[in-house]
Design an enzyme around this catalytic site. Structure first.
Site, PDB file in Angstrom:
ATOM      1  N   ASP A   1       0.834  -1.211   0.000  1.00 22.76           N
ATOM      2  CA  ASP A   1       0.000   0.000   0.000  1.00 22.76           C
ATOM      3  C   ASP A   1       0.863   1.254   0.000  1.00 22.76           C
ATOM      4  OD1 ASP A   1       0.904  -0.499   2.569  1.00 22.76           O
ATOM      5  OD2 ASP A   1      -1.069  -0.955   3.378  1.00 22.76           O
TER       6      ASP A   1
ATOM      7  N   ASP B   1      -8.202  -3.230  14.123  1.00 21.54           N
ATOM      8  CA  ASP B   1      -9.573  -3.470  13.656  1.00 21.54           C
ATOM      9  C   ASP B   1      -9.638  -4.617  12.640  1.00 21.54           C
ATOM     10  OD1 ASP B   1      -8.357  -2.364  11.446  1.00 21.54           O
ATOM     11  OD2 ASP B   1      -9.722  -0.648  11.266  1.00 21.54           O
TER      12      ASP B   1
ATOM     13  N   HIS C   1      -7.730  -4.924   9.898  1.00 25.59           N
ATOM     14  CA  HIS C   1      -7.391  -4.608   8.502  1.00 25.59           C
ATOM     15  C   HIS C   1      -6.077  -5.272   8.087  1.00 25.59           C
ATOM     16  CE1 HIS C   1      -5.234  -0.765  10.025  1.00 25.59           C
ATOM     17  NE2 HIS C   1      -4.291  -1.479   9.456  1.00 25.59           N
TER      18      HIS C   1
ATOM     19  N   GLU D   1      -9.932  -1.635   5.201  1.00 27.01           N
ATOM     20  CA  GLU D   1     -10.606  -1.432   6.475  1.00 27.01           C
ATOM     21  C   GLU D   1     -11.856  -2.303   6.542  1.00 27.01           C
ATOM     22  OE1 GLU D   1      -9.115   0.097   8.707  1.00 27.01           O
ATOM     23  OE2 GLU D   1      -8.380   2.085   8.152  1.00 27.01           O
TER      24      GLU D   1
HETATM   25  C1  F6R Z   1       1.157  -1.469   6.244  1.00 27.73           C
HETATM   26  C2  F6R Z   1      -0.079  -2.220   6.322  1.00 27.73           C
HETATM   27  C3  F6R Z   1      -0.948  -2.217   7.531  1.00 27.73           C
HETATM   28  C4  F6R Z   1      -0.186  -2.585   8.802  1.00 27.73           C
HETATM   29  C5  F6R Z   1      -1.122  -2.574   9.995  1.00 27.73           C
HETATM   30  C6  F6R Z   1      -0.394  -2.913  11.276  1.00 27.73           C
HETATM   31  O1  F6R Z   1       1.762  -1.709   4.971  1.00 27.73           O
HETATM   32  O2  F6R Z   1      -0.390  -2.836   5.371  1.00 27.73           O
HETATM   33  O3  F6R Z   1      -1.974  -3.155   7.339  1.00 27.73           O
HETATM   34  O4  F6R Z   1       0.384  -3.857   8.639  1.00 27.73           O
HETATM   35  O5  F6R Z   1      -1.691  -1.310  10.102  1.00 27.73           O
HETATM   36  O6  F6R Z   1       0.527  -1.905  11.557  1.00 27.73           O
HETATM   37  P1  F6R Z   1       1.610  -2.089  12.695  1.00 27.73           P
HETATM   38  O7  F6R Z   1       2.463  -3.225  12.278  1.00 27.73           O
HETATM   39  O8  F6R Z   1       2.362  -0.786  12.704  1.00 27.73           O
HETATM   40  O9  F6R Z   1       0.862  -2.356  13.950  1.00 27.73           O
END
Ligand code: F6R
Length: 241
Positions: A66, A135, A137, A142
C-alpha cells in the site's frame, strides 16, 4: 492455516525471517512487503543474515502492499521511502525492482489496475508479509472491504489515522486516502505470512483466525487461502481458543 506461537517478538521476527530466507535461497523470489512496525524486526534480521550469512537478494524483487495518496515519494513516511530506509537499503535488493502503488500520479483511479497488472506480469507474489490492524485490517482494507477487492483507493478510518499518527508530527498530517492492494489481490500471493505481537493485536488475531469469515474482519479472508502461516508471540495469541 498454520499458527506458530513464539515466546518473544524477537523469536517471531526470526521465524518470519526463516520463511522469507527459504524463498530467497530457492531462486528468484517475488516478495510481498508490508510496512508498519510489525515486520521491522524481520527486516532487520534478514539484513543481518545478508551481512553475516551471505543471504543474497540480487535475484529477488518486491511489491509493497500500500501507499498513501498525495504524499510525495520523497517524504520520509511514504511507504516508498520507509521500505527503502528500513529494508532495501540494508540488503542487495535492487531498489528499482521494488514497486509500490503510485500515490502521487495524475491518474490515481487508474493506478490500482496498473499495479495489479504489474504484479501479474511479474508472475505473482511468492510470499506476502502481512501485519494486522487492531480493527482486523490488512493492507489498508478497512472493515467492510470486499473480500474479492482489487488494488484501489480507500479512505482511512479515524482509528487507523490515529494509530499511524505516531509516524507523523501530528494526526492532521496523516493522509486521509491510500492506495491498497485489495483482499482479492493479496489472496493471489502463493503464501501469506502474518506477523503480529503484543496484547493489542490479540483480539484482531483471534477474529482473523477463529472468527467468522466476514468483511468486518478483513484479515479473516486468510481462512479461504490454502497456504497461510500466522506467526505471533504469546501476547498476540492470548485470545486464541
Ligand atoms: C502497512 C499495512 C498495515 C499494517 C497494519 C499494522 O503496509 O499494510 O496493514 O500492517 O496497520 O501496523 P503495525 O504493524 O504498525 O501495527
Amino acid at each position: 492455516m498454520e499458527i506458530v506461537i513464539r515466546s518473544t517478538p524477537a523469536d517471531v521476527s526470526s521465524t518470519v525471517a526463516d520463511i522469507v530466507e527459504g524463498y530467497v535461497r530457492r531462486g528468484p523470489a517475488t516478495l510481498g512487503l508490508a510496512t508498519g512496525s510489525s515486520p521491522l524486526g524481520s527486516y532487520r534480521e534478514l539484513a543481518r543474515r545478508h551481512r553475516q550469512q551471505a543471504l543474497d537478494f540480487s535475484a529477488a524483487r518486491g511489491f509493497l502492499l500500500d501507499e498513501y495518496v498525495g504524499l510525495p515519494k520523497s517524504h520520509d513516511q511514504s511507504y516508498f521511502s520507509v521500505i527503502r530506509s528500513e529494508f532495501v537499503d540494508h540488503v542487495n535488493l535492487d531498489p528499482d525492482r521494488v514497486l509500490s502503488p503510485n500515490g502521487e500520479g495524475a491518474d490515481i483511479a487508474g493506478e490500482g489496475a496498473r499495479y495489479d497488472a504489474a504484479i501479474r506480469e511479474a508472475g505473482g507474489v511468492d510470499v506476502q508479509l502481512l501485519g494486522i490492524g487492531t480493527d482486523g485490517h490488512i493492507g489498508f482494507n478497512e472493515p467492510g472491504s470486499s473480500l474479492s477487492s482489487r488494488t484501489r483507493v480507500k479512505t482511512l478510518t479515524e482509528q487507523t489515522r490515529l494509530d499511524n499518527a505516531r509516524f507523523f508530527d501530528s494526526v492532521d498530517d496523516v493522509p486521509h486516502h491510500v492506495l491498497t492492494q485489495g483482499l482479492g489481490t493479496i489472496s493471489e500471493a502463493r503464501h501469506l505470512v502474518m506477523v503480529a505481537y503484543g496484547k493489542g493485536k490479540a483480539g484482531a488475531i483471534a477474529a482473523a483466525v477463529e472468527g467468522p469469515l466476514s468483511a468486518f474482519c478483513p484479515a479473516s479472508v486468510m481462512q479461504l487461502h490454502p497456504h497461510v502461516t500466522v506467526v505471533v508471540d504469546e501476547a498476540a495469541a492470548s485470545k486464541l481458543a
